[in-house]
Design an enzyme around this catalytic site. Structure first.
Site, mmCIF file in Angstrom:
data_model
loop_
_atom_site.group_PDB
_atom_site.id
_atom_site.type_symbol
_atom_site.label_atom_id
_atom_site.label_comp_id
_atom_site.label_asym_id
_atom_site.label_seq_id
_atom_site.Cartn_x
_atom_site.Cartn_y
_atom_site.Cartn_z
ATOM 1 N N GLU A 163 37.491 50.336 30.452
ATOM 2 C CA GLU A 163 36.863 49.621 31.564
ATOM 3 C C GLU A 163 35.724 50.464 32.121
ATOM 4 O O GLU A 163 35.886 51.661 32.335
ATOM 5 C CB GLU A 163 37.905 49.333 32.654
ATOM 6 C CG GLU A 163 39.017 48.413 32.178
ATOM 7 C CD GLU A 163 40.036 48.065 33.260
ATOM 8 O OE1 GLU A 163 39.838 48.490 34.420
ATOM 9 O OE2 GLU A 163 41.023 47.381 32.944
ATOM 10 N N HIS A 220 39.089 43.199 36.296
ATOM 11 C CA HIS A 220 40.219 43.868 36.973
ATOM 12 C C HIS A 220 40.288 43.472 38.444
ATOM 13 O O HIS A 220 40.366 44.323 39.330
ATOM 14 C CB HIS A 220 40.085 45.387 36.826
ATOM 15 C CG HIS A 220 41.416 46.095 36.884
ATOM 16 N ND1 HIS A 220 41.730 47.183 36.111
ATOM 17 C CD2 HIS A 220 42.516 45.867 37.648
ATOM 18 C CE1 HIS A 220 42.956 47.603 36.387
ATOM 19 N NE2 HIS A 220 43.454 46.818 37.326
#
Length: 309
Positions: free
Chosen positions: A264, A283
């Protein structure tokens, strides 16, 4: 006055509450400035983070006065728990405060992907009329939802899904088959592979550990029903992203929704970048106005109590 460093975003009202009793250094950009973060921690007594700040042994060594780490969320894989224990640093997550937000995200994604219509707006806007193609979506009622990981969030998902008429099955190696939560939520406890084989929708709610890394690997993905849907709001790395992308491209799976990734932010070269019938979000499943207020308030209370004790 004891000092608190906050390295990622937090609800302003909770920050203001902490400022009444503590010296608070609030800078959401610190997560991307590790040297500056370490300098701020030299005289800090508490650190408050989300999931991006890596609370490593080296970071803890730079914070000799640290008493507590507040986690604005529930996952702890960005925090070196043994290192915190060795230094008697309390780790204080916001357990339960974002469960409703995550559960609503999961159910919403399941409804969208079962129906199979909501990713086709561009075609209708362009003058196409795929009415026949989009008339064979599935209803949630009567579908089977497999909840893998039956903690607080998994149980909240089960209750919401049950209200829609879904049949809920689940798997959690930490829970006995006769644990009260199965009966209370109307879910049926099953072995992992048995649950996956029956599922129309699979949702993951497990931490990232050695035993859950690539929990949905190519072999398990291949065992899923043709047309099944996969949702992951737990942790990146629990699904083999290459295997998932292949199953979607080959239309063995009907769709997936991913809020977490092995790396990420998601890299442009990811196999997921050009995959059909895939919802990607950054997220944020647990982030809403309400959940941010709850999470921030709870962590502020827990950190204040640790520093005042």
């Amino acid at each position: 006055m004891k000092k608190i460093v906050i390295s990622e975003f937090m609800d302003d009202a909770a920050v203001d509450t902490l400022r009444q009793d503590f010296d608070v250094h609030f800078d959401p950009m610190l997560v991307d400035r590790p040297e500056r973060l370490m300098a701020e921690l030299a005289d800090a007594h508490a650190l408050i983070v989300r999931n991006r700040t890596q609370v490593s042994a080296a970071l803890l060594d730079a914070a000799a006065n640290l008493i507590a780490v507040g986690r604005l969320g529930v996952g702890l894989d960005n925090i070196d728990m043994p290192a915190c224990a060795e230094r008697s640093v309390a780790v204080l997550p916001a357990t339960g405060a974002n469960a409703q937000a995550v559960a609503e995200y999961v159910v919403t994604a399941a409804l969208m992907l079962l129906r199979g219509t909501y990713l086709r707006s561009a075609e209708v806007a362009a003058g196409e009329w795929p009415r026949q193609t989009l008339s064979n979506g599935r209803e949630a009622a009567g579908s089977v939802l497999a909840v893998i990981g039956f903690g607080g969030i998994g149980q909240r998902v089960a209750r919401l899904a049950g209200g829609l008429g879904m049949t809920v099955i689940g798997h959690d190696p930490q829970l006995a088959a006769d644990a009260p939560c199965w009966r209370e939520t109307g879910a049926r406890c099953m072995a992992l592979d048995d649950a996956l084989a029956l599922a129309d929708v699979v949702t993951l709610h497990v931490p990232l550990t050695d035993s859950t890394r690539n929990l949905l690997d190519s072999e398990r993905i291949a065992r899923l029903k043709r047309g099944a849907i996969v949702i992951n709001t737990a942790r990146g790395g629990t699904i083999d992203e290459h295997a998932l992308a292949a199953a979607l491209c080959e239309k063995r799976l009907a769709g997936a929704a991913l809020d977490v990734f092995a790396d990420e932010p998601l890299k442009q070269a990811s196999p997921l970048a050009e995959t059909p019938n895939l919802i990607l979000t950054p997220h944020i499943a647990g982030l809403t106005v309400q959940s941010n207020e709850r999470v921030s308030s709870l962590v502020a209370q827990r950190v204040a109590a640790a520093l005042s004790g």
